[in-house]
Design a protein around this motif. Structure first.
Motif, PDB file in Angstrom:
ATOM      1  N   PHE A   7       0.857  -1.179   0.000  1.00 13.41           N
ATOM      2  CA  PHE A   7       0.000   0.000   0.000  1.00 13.41           C
ATOM      3  C   PHE A   7       0.901   1.239   0.000  1.00 13.41           C
ATOM      4  CE2 PHE A   7      -2.862  -3.232   1.600  1.00 13.41           C
ATOM      5  CZ  PHE A   7      -4.065  -2.909   0.989  1.00 13.41           C
ATOM      6  N   VAL A   8       1.047   1.858  -1.151  1.00 12.81           N
ATOM      7  CA  VAL A   8       1.919   3.035  -1.294  1.00 12.81           C
ATOM      8  C   VAL A   8       1.185   4.134  -2.062  1.00 12.81           C
ATOM      9  CG1 VAL A   8       4.113   1.791  -1.125  1.00 12.81           C
ATOM     10  CG2 VAL A   8       2.972   1.971  -3.337  1.00 12.81           C
ATOM     11  N   SER A  35      -9.597   4.015 -13.025  1.00 11.33           N
ATOM     12  CA  SER A  35     -10.250   3.775 -11.735  1.00 11.33           C
ATOM     13  C   SER A  35      -9.349   2.968 -10.807  1.00 11.33           C
ATOM     14  CB  SER A  35     -11.578   3.041 -11.944  1.00 11.33           C
ATOM     15  OG  SER A  35     -11.367   1.787 -12.579  1.00 11.33           O
ATOM     16  N   TYR A  36      -8.541   2.074 -11.383  1.00 13.09           N
ATOM     17  CA  TYR A  36      -7.615   1.280 -10.570  1.00 13.09           C
ATOM     18  C   TYR A  36      -6.517   2.174  -9.988  1.00 13.09           C
ATOM     19  CZ  TYR A  36      -4.504  -2.564  -9.243  1.00 13.09           C
ATOM     20  OH  TYR A  36      -3.702  -3.434  -8.549  1.00 13.09           O
ATOM     21  N   ILE A  37      -6.021   3.120 -10.803  1.00 15.12           N
ATOM     22  CA  ILE A  37      -5.029   4.074 -10.302  1.00 15.12           C
ATOM     23  C   ILE A  37      -5.620   4.897  -9.161  1.00 15.12           C
ATOM     24  CG2 ILE A  37      -3.666   6.125 -10.877  1.00 15.12           C
ATOM     25  CD1 ILE A  37      -2.490   3.591 -12.015  1.00 15.12           C
ATOM     26  N   ALA A  38      -6.884   5.307  -9.315  1.00 16.40           N
ATOM     27  CA  ALA A  38      -7.541   6.091  -8.266  1.00 16.40           C
ATOM     28  C   ALA A  38      -7.645   5.293  -6.971  1.00 16.40           C
ATOM     29  CB  ALA A  38      -8.929   6.525  -8.737  1.00 16.40           C
ATOM     30  N   ARG A  45      -6.635  -0.108  -2.774  1.00 18.72           N
ATOM     31  CA  ARG A  45      -6.096  -1.307  -3.402  1.00 18.72           C
ATOM     32  C   ARG A  45      -4.574  -1.274  -3.270  1.00 18.72           C
ATOM     33  NH1 ARG A  45     -10.656  -2.352  -3.477  1.00 18.72           N
ATOM     34  NH2 ARG A  45     -11.982  -3.252  -5.107  1.00 18.72           N
ATOM     35  N   PRO A  46      -3.956  -2.421  -3.022  1.00 19.90           N
ATOM     36  CA  PRO A  46      -2.487  -2.450  -2.990  1.00 19.90           C
ATOM     37  C   PRO A  46      -1.942  -2.453  -4.414  1.00 19.90           C
ATOM     38  CG  PRO A  46      -3.338  -4.652  -2.670  1.00 19.90           C
ATOM     39  CD  PRO A  46      -4.549  -3.748  -2.737  1.00 19.90           C
TER      40      PRO A  46
END
Length: 236
Positions: A7-8, A35-38, A45-46
């Protein structure tokens, strides 16, 4: 073997803003959805090891900066908070870890501020120990300007040449500055929204060869920031 995830999110968001790109642009570069980047940026999301490697290769960044930065930042904050001035603060290492995860930029800023404070304290103590006077930076600057009669050829002469060159250009001043940046430095001048600039007025992005200026500025301020960047490039 199970794939490692981390998680970064805040650090990914800071990198994206430093690059001056949108979530959609980063998603396209990494072949994932916006949406995944968001979700990653909000730590919902990790990020997988595979995607982290792809990100490092795409933007020429060191993976270690994501892996080790949190521990380093937490240690720096812990060192700062060991100062007697924070004796009754009651801040635990878990609190620092939470702060670093949510807002790494603030973590770094607090650590840097404390280091500056300690440096200034040491300078004062050393000056007193040697019997020297405490220097007032503002007064020191005034004396320097007066001594030179407010004339600095290394800055004045190139500045006058730049002013003459821009004055000969046809059209708006900002267009003339943009043309100079393009022709002389191979840099593109772009006006970007505040969510990408993250509060900054101007940013020099060597990776993308562009100068970004915030759209929140009025025209005169945009011209000032653009000319300032030209001066830094040619006289700095």
């Amino acid at each position: 073997m199970a794939e490692h995830h981390a998680f970064v999110g805040p650090r990914i968001r800071r990198l994206r803003r430093e690059l001056g790109i949108t979530q959609a642009a980063m998603a396209q570069d990494l072949n994932v959805s916006a949406s995944y980047i968001a979700l990653i940026e909000r730590n919902h999301r990790p990020i997988s090891a595979e995607l982290l490697i792809r990100l490092a290769e795409s933007y020429n960044v060191d993976i270690a900066s994501f892996r080790d930065a949190d521990a380093d930042a937490i240690q720096q904050l812990q060192d700062a908070l060991s100062d007697p001035v924070f004796t009754n603060a009651g801040i635990s290492r878990d609190d620092l870890r939470d702060l670093s995860a949510v807002n790494p930029a603030l973590t770094d800023a607090v650590a840097s501020l404390y280091q500056s404070y300690r440096s200034s304290q040491r300078a004062v103590m050393e000056s007193r120990a040697s019997g020297g006077a405490i220097i007032d930076p503002l007064e020191d600057a005034r004396q320097f300007i007066t001594k030179n009669h407010n004339h600095f050829p290394a800055l004045d002469e190139p500045g006058e040449e730049i002013a003459r060159a821009l004055g000969r250009s046809k059209g708006a001043v900002l267009d003339a500055v943009a043309a100079r940046l393009k022709n002389k430095h191979s840099l593109e001048l772009r006006i970007l929204p505040d969510d990408i600039m993250a509060g900054a007025y101007r940013r020099y992005d060597r990776h993308r060869q562009q100068i970004a200026i915030s759209e929140t500025l009025d025209q005169a301020s945009r011209v000032f920031q653009a000319i300032l960047q030209v001066i830094l490039l040619e006289c700095g």
